[in-house]
Design a protein around this motif. Sequence first.
Motif: not given
Length: 275
Positions: A161, A163, A167, A197, A200-201, A204-207, A254
């Motif tokens: 993963d 992620t 991040t 993107l 990602c789920l 995904s607010h971070d991305v 975050r």
Amino acid sequence: MELDQMITSHQRALSWIPRSHPAYTAYIHRLAQSQFKRYELSEQKEDLDKSIVHYTESIFLPPSWGFYLNVVQVFFQLVISLLRRSEEFKQPEDVKCAIEYLRYLRGLPLDTFEVSYKVVTTSLVEALAIQVELEADGTRDIEEMVNLCQGLLTCHSSENDPTDAITALISAILCKFDQRKQVEPLDGVIQCLRDALKICLPGSHDVLLGLAISLAIRYAKNYSNDDYDEAMTLLESVIASSPLGDDPYQFQIRFRHPPRFLRAFGLASIQTQNI
């Protein structure tokens, strides 16, 4: 208290035996592990400093009789300790060493030593993100981070993963944005986040936020209406779907280095800013 007793026990044993004793390396390594664990509880720099010293010592000592020491794993533990100290206590020399060591580790057959290539690569991205914060110019760091993240995205799987690495990349971008410094290579960053993107789920607010700010920065340079429209759409999507509500400042929790989010949410005036 149990951890304190364990550390005292290891220290007492080491005071009783010479460095040439077959068990000396084992005790040093266990002492390093115990002191790092105590640091995580106490947050006392002295514990972290001592764990780094003892991890280093255990790497160079001869192996203990009847005790298998995976030197590559210990080396990685040393790197993690250096990263923690560089981040918590703002020590640039530590992160420089950690980056050099992680690059070296990535060149080893890590599976042979039961060390995860993905974890080492992610740690390198995180180390470079720390260096972006601590150094005046992080252009080369961000370029390397993009390449590493693209590699993780290419071999993405449930066991691999990306992620955390993505991040960390976003954290570095936002740090540069907050400092009003250039983000380069900007096109590469944007493409990497677009690729992220895809895997990602949803939501995904971070991305989404990282991509929106990257597009906003590029709009400020090129005045492309497409970048502006897409950035605004992404930001509106983040606000609309966020469980944190409409307060953009809540996104600060975050990231390691929160930027001035209000500037991102005030994109209409970004063309007048010199980023």
